[in-house]
Design a protein around this motif. Structure first.
Motif, PDB file in Angstrom:
ATOM      1  N   ARG A   1       0.844  -1.205   0.000  1.00 29.24           N
ATOM      2  CA  ARG A   1       0.000   0.000   0.000  1.00 29.24           C
ATOM      3  C   ARG A   1       0.878   1.254   0.000  1.00 29.24           C
TER       4      ARG A   1
ATOM      5  N   SER B   1     -12.988   4.376   6.993  1.00 32.84           N
ATOM      6  CA  SER B   1     -11.599   4.050   6.636  1.00 32.84           C
ATOM      7  C   SER B   1     -11.005   5.201   5.847  1.00 32.84           C
ATOM      8  N   ARG B   2      -9.679   5.202   5.808  1.00 34.23           N
ATOM      9  CA  ARG B   2      -8.949   6.310   5.185  1.00 34.23           C
ATOM     10  C   ARG B   2      -8.865   6.151   3.670  1.00 34.23           C
TER      11      ARG B   2
ATOM     12  N   LEU C   1       1.884   5.590   7.393  1.00 34.77           N
ATOM     13  CA  LEU C   1       1.634   6.949   7.897  1.00 34.77           C
ATOM     14  C   LEU C   1       2.932   7.764   7.984  1.00 34.77           C
TER      15      LEU C   1
ATOM     16  N   ARG D   1      -6.923   1.461  15.303  1.00 29.85           N
ATOM     17  CA  ARG D   1      -6.921   2.365  14.151  1.00 29.85           C
ATOM     18  C   ARG D   1      -7.732   3.596  14.525  1.00 29.85           C
ATOM     19  N   CYS D   2      -7.232   4.754  14.106  1.00 29.54           N
ATOM     20  CA  CYS D   2      -7.997   5.959  14.434  1.00 29.54           C
ATOM     21  C   CYS D   2      -9.364   5.892  13.789  1.00 29.54           C
ATOM     22  N   THR D   3      -9.445   5.250  12.614  1.00 26.89           N
ATOM     23  CA  THR D   3     -10.713   5.193  11.888  1.00 26.89           C
ATOM     24  C   THR D   3     -11.550   3.970  12.256  1.00 26.89           C
TER      25      THR D   3
ATOM     26  N   TYR E   1       0.541   2.391  11.845  1.00 26.08           N
ATOM     27  CA  TYR E   1       0.931   2.191  10.442  1.00 26.08           C
ATOM     28  C   TYR E   1       2.343   2.755  10.306  1.00 26.08           C
TER      29      TYR E   1
HETATM   30  O1  LIG Z   1      -4.103   5.810  11.728  1.00 26.63           O
HETATM   31  C1  LIG Z   1      -5.062   5.222  11.382  1.00 26.63           C
HETATM   32  O2  LIG Z   1      -5.652   4.499  12.143  1.00 26.63           O
HETATM   33  C2  LIG Z   1      -5.278   5.293   9.948  1.00 26.63           C
HETATM   34  O3  LIG Z   1      -4.981   6.529   9.432  1.00 26.63           O
HETATM   35  C3  LIG Z   1      -6.498   4.660   9.465  1.00 26.63           C
HETATM   36  O4  LIG Z   1      -6.211   4.115   8.252  1.00 26.63           O
HETATM   37  P1  LIG Z   1      -7.156   2.975   7.684  1.00 26.63           P
HETATM   38  O5  LIG Z   1      -8.530   3.530   7.705  1.00 26.63           O
HETATM   39  O6  LIG Z   1      -6.647   2.725   6.316  1.00 26.63           O
HETATM   40  O7  LIG Z   1      -7.007   1.811   8.591  1.00 26.63           O
END
Ligand SMILES: O=C(O)[C@H](O)COP(=O)(O)O
Ligand SMILES: NC(=O)C1=CN([C@@H]2O[C@H](COP(=O)(O)OP(=O)(O)OC[C@H]3O[C@@H](n4cnc5c(N)ncnc54)[C@H](OP(=O)(O)O)[C@@H]3O)[C@@H](O)[C@H]2O)C=CC1
Length: 483
Positions: free
Chosen positions: A112, A445-446, A168, A292-294, A164
């Motif tokens: 990715r 999700s991101r 990230l 995961r933040c999302t 990540y």
């Molecule tokens: O830091 C996070 O948790 C991500 O930016 C989320 O990414 P993802 O949605 O692809 O898991």
């Protein structure tokens, strides 16, 4: 072609001024595996003088790099992406070891990231300015033109989180380089081995000396030195809201992009396709064990659909495998004891508040079985706090308005999901939600990584996503020609 072998213990050094260096006093941080507890490597703990040296090298290298043709910058990035992908197994294995991400996801993260770098290289050559003519303004002079170009900001400080460690980091470093900046890269300590391996591939791809400098060390020790350094021109940070907000207070007028925490809700209405909703919510809540933040961090379901949804969720959650990252288990040990103990506190309090535990509730050190709570009250901490672990609270609501109110009462505003078959209802709710993005009939999700990614309220400031990131590392420069 060099490929990185998978060694048992990796003693890594940092890239400073184009050389791989040990730090002066020999202070090192030893990293252990969150899963097995074994020592897996060590990195230097830099001091203030070494940070100064890194920033000085970055300032020097940036001036020349800014003049390097865009197509040459693009080629560097493309070579980097290829080198990274060639090493996906070795680097993926280290990600797996240092952050306990399941093996297949760790390798996917490398791929990715290579894709992100390639897309950034392609998009980066298309970032252009514009030309304005004076007479397009009422009464303005015809012979006056403004050439608005986009120029780099200078030295970018890229601070990445553990979850990540590659993606990230590269999502800051690649667009910063493509737009002519130099970089100080501060990886998450737990994540710095794979971060350094990624830098090795960048160096092999032909990185000019001093253009990217790696500063390892605990954020609590060197964070302030980096953030308040007068040689830093931009800060891009992903991590906890507390860390990010206090960083913003210290950094003064330095431009920043902050991607912070979240408490993403999944709002489920009675007309939703509940099989799809259950599948998306389970994936959204529990992948990488909820770190995961999302991640979907609460479900707000209409009472009419709640029993059926909870039954479907329970079945899916119970089917998740729990174990070691090398066995590709869905749920793996959390990053550290502090995170695990915090999660335990949230689980205990939710039970004490009277919520129903619908699944097994078991813990072995940092490894938790995934927990689905039903009948969670908005009085419970778990309705508002971010667990960063495999637990999902279901809150039953009487109507859309109540769902939107609970969603918006949060201090966070990253993303939200809405599940309904009525597109008008979906739009109406989406318009009301105070978040960066709303996903209709899909998990939060991101990606894909060229989509804009942003949080509001305590979830962040600024926008990431290939083109948006490229723009965030530049500013306008105006040259007015008076003919
Ligand atoms: O830091 C996070 O948790 C991500 O930016 C989320 O990414 P993802 O949605 O692809 O898991
Ligand atoms: N919105 C998003 O995209 C994401 C948000 N997060 C959020 O981050 C949190 C967990 O991630 P975590 O990595 O533990 O977050 P932290 O905020 O603890 O750490 C993130 C990064 O900041 C560094 N750091 C820590 N303290 C300072 C400081 N005072 N000054 C400068 N840098 C510092 C860390 O270094 P070190 O490792 O050495 O401590 C690490 O590199 C969760 O709340 C989660 O929601 C996480 C990932 C993505």
């Amino acid at each position: 072609m060099t490929t990185h072998s998978v060694e048992a213990f990796r003693q890594k050094n940092v890239l400073l001024g184009g050389e791989w260096q040990e730090n002066e006093q020999g202070n090192r941080i030893t990293l252990d595996s969150p899963s097995s507890g074994e020592d897996i490597g060590s990195v230097p703990a830099l001091n203030e003088a070494e940070v100064d040296k890194a920033v000085e090298a970055a300032r020097g290298a940036q001036k020349q790099w800014q003049k390097t043709p865009l197509h040459e910058r693009k080629q560097l990035l493309l070579r980097w992406a290829d080198k990274l992908e060639e090493n996906k197994e070795a680097i993926g294995t280290v990600i797996m070891q240092e952050v306990a991400k399941k093996k297949s996801s760790a390798v996917d993260e490398v791929v990715r990231t290579a894709d992100f770098i390639r897309h950034t290289a392609e998009e980066g050559v298309r970032i252009n300015g514009e030309l304005l003519t004076g007479d397009s303004y009422n009464g303005g002079p015809a012979g006056k033109t403004a050439q608005v170009s986009r120029v780099p900001l200078g030295v970018v400080l890229a601070i990445a989180p553990f979850n990540y460690p590659l993606n990230l980091s590269a999502s800051k470093i690649a667009p910063a380089l493509m737009t002519g900046n130099s970089v100080i890269f501060k990886p998450a300590t737990q994540g710095s081995l794979s971060g350094i391996m990624m830098m090795e591939t960048l160096e092999e791809a032909g990185l000019p000396k001093g253009l990217v400098n790696v500063t390892t060390g605990r954020g609590s020790e060197i964070g302030d030195v980096l953030v308040t350094h007068d040689g830093i021109d931009q800060i891009s940070f992903t991590g906890g809201s507390g860390t990010g907000i206090s960083m913003a207070e210290k950094a003064g007028m330095v431009p920043m992009v902050l991607e912070l925490g979240g408490k993403d809700p999944a709002i489920v209405l009675e007309d939703a396709d509940l099989d799809k909703a259950a599948k998306e919510i389970t994936g959204g809540a529990f992948s990488y064990s909820g770190q995961r933040c999302t991640a979907i961090k609460r479900v707000l379901v209409k009472e009419e659909a709640a029993d059926e949804l909870v039954a479907k969720l329970k079945e899916k959650v119970e089917a998740l495998s729990v174990g070691k990252p090398e066995d590709d288990a869905d749920i793996t040990p959390l990053i550290n004891d502090k995170g695990a103990d915090y999660l335990q506190g949230l689980i205990d309090d939710t039970i004490a508040d009277g919520a129903e535990v619908t699944t097994e509730n078991k813990r072995d050190g940092r490894l938790f079985s995934p927990v689905l709570f039903d009948h969670v009250s908005t009085e419970s901490r778990i309705a508002w706090e971010e667990p960063f672990g495999p637990v999902l609270p279901v809150i039953r609501v009487k109507d859309e308005d109540e769902a939107v109110k609970i969603a918006n009462d949060s201090e966070y505003g990253l993303q939200a999901s809405v599940f309904t078959q009525d597109i008008n209802t979906a739009h109406r709710i989406a318009d009301e939600l105070e978040v960066g993005s709303v996903q209709v009939n899909g998990k939060t999700s991101r990606g894909p990584d060229h989509f804009p990614f942003l949080g509001v309220k305590n979830s962040g400031m600024g926008v990431q996503g290939v083109r948006y990131s490229l723009l965030s590392y530049t500013r306008e420069k105006v040259t007015v020609i008076n003919q």
